[in-house]
Design an enzyme around this catalytic site. Structure first.
Site, PDB file in Angstrom:
ATOM      1  N   GLU A  23     -25.069   6.771  43.134  1.00  0.00           N
ATOM      2  CA  GLU A  23     -24.524   6.312  44.312  1.00  0.00           C
ATOM      3  C   GLU A  23     -25.598   5.308  45.053  1.00  0.00           C
ATOM      4  O   GLU A  23     -25.356   4.308  45.388  1.00  0.00           O
ATOM      5  CB  GLU A  23     -24.173   7.183  45.392  1.00  0.00           C
ATOM      6  CG  GLU A  23     -23.060   8.163  44.976  1.00  0.00           C
ATOM      7  CD  GLU A  23     -22.662   9.321  45.874  1.00  0.00           C
ATOM      8  OE1 GLU A  23     -21.654   9.283  46.567  1.00  0.00           O
ATOM      9  OE2 GLU A  23     -23.376  10.225  45.934  1.00  0.00           O
ATOM     10  N   TYR A  53     -15.190  -8.806  69.740  1.00  0.00           N
ATOM     11  CA  TYR A  53     -14.665  -8.138  68.465  1.00  0.00           C
ATOM     12  C   TYR A  53     -15.296  -8.637  67.121  1.00  0.00           C
ATOM     13  O   TYR A  53     -15.765  -7.936  66.221  1.00  0.00           O
ATOM     14  CB  TYR A  53     -13.275  -7.760  68.328  1.00  0.00           C
ATOM     15  CG  TYR A  53     -12.450  -8.894  68.469  1.00  0.00           C
ATOM     16  CD1 TYR A  53     -11.858  -9.721  67.378  1.00  0.00           C
ATOM     17  CD2 TYR A  53     -11.737  -9.042  69.802  1.00  0.00           C
ATOM     18  CE1 TYR A  53     -10.962 -10.691  67.671  1.00  0.00           C
ATOM     19  CE2 TYR A  53     -10.702  -9.774  69.938  1.00  0.00           C
ATOM     20  CZ  TYR A  53     -10.447 -10.735  68.989  1.00  0.00           C
ATOM     21  OH  TYR A  53      -9.682 -11.843  69.012  1.00  0.00           O
ATOM     22  N   GLU A  73     -21.242  11.314  57.342  1.00  0.00           N
ATOM     23  CA  GLU A  73     -21.172  11.672  58.982  1.00  0.00           C
ATOM     24  C   GLU A  73     -22.430  11.012  59.646  1.00  0.00           C
ATOM     25  O   GLU A  73     -22.082  10.363  60.896  1.00  0.00           O
ATOM     26  CB  GLU A  73     -21.415  13.306  58.982  1.00  0.00           C
ATOM     27  CG  GLU A  73     -20.286  13.969  58.631  1.00  0.00           C
ATOM     28  CD  GLU A  73     -20.377  14.252  56.914  1.00  0.00           C
ATOM     29  OE1 GLU A  73     -20.995  13.391  56.036  1.00  0.00           O
ATOM     30  OE2 GLU A  73     -19.752  15.156  56.419  1.00  0.00           O
ATOM     31  N   LYS A  99     -14.782   6.534  52.145  1.00  0.00           N
ATOM     32  CA  LYS A  99     -15.564   6.529  50.978  1.00  0.00           C
ATOM     33  C   LYS A  99     -14.700   6.670  49.992  1.00  0.00           C
ATOM     34  O   LYS A  99     -14.463   7.797  49.345  1.00  0.00           O
ATOM     35  CB  LYS A  99     -16.790   7.458  51.081  1.00  0.00           C
ATOM     36  CG  LYS A  99     -17.642   7.400  49.844  1.00  0.00           C
ATOM     37  CD  LYS A  99     -18.808   8.244  50.107  1.00  0.00           C
ATOM     38  CE  LYS A  99     -19.646   8.342  48.881  1.00  0.00           C
ATOM     39  NZ  LYS A  99     -20.696   9.258  49.080  1.00  0.00           N
TER      40      LYS A  99
END
Length: 120
Positions: A23, A53, A73, A99
């Site tokens: 990863e 934005y 997290e 993910k």
């Protein structure tokens, strides 16, 4: 007081977050949704007095494409902190990090973590 929400859905970046070496080396797609509870109390039509934005989207992208972390997290928390710092008009933010190619050993469509933080 006029409360409102700004929602940005599907901010995409290729990044290297995760605990596995593969990863970190190869990376994978991450998708972020952000909902901001904001103070829309203004009589002005001036962008400088609003939550921009485009700036929010760019800052989210910068965090996702930035320094790798092990856990999504942690990534969600960093994004939330960054968005809260953009403007005092942002009262609360909810960040969902997707993910979709998480290596969990079973076939699934997505893994997502949602973090909600309020301004201090």
């Amino acid at each position: 007081m006029t409360d409102g929400q700004i929602t940005l859905t599907g901010i995409r970046a290729h990044a290297n977050h995760g605990v596995l070496a593969s990863e970190r080396e190869l990376g994978q797609p991450f998708i972020v949704d952000a909902t901001l509870d904001v103070d829309m109390d203004t009589d002005s039509d001036d962008l400088t007095e609003a939550v921009n934005y485009a700036t929010v989207a760019q800052q989210v992208l910068n965090v996702v494409a930035g320094e790798p972390v092990n856990l999504i997290e942690t990534l969600a928390g960093r994004i939330a902190d960054t968005v809260l710092a953009i403007s005092p008009r942002v009262r609360c933010v909810e960040i969902t990090v997707h993910k979709p190619h998480a290596p969990v050993g079973v076939t699934l469509d997505d893994v997502a973590v949602t973090c909600r933080k309020e301004a201090e």
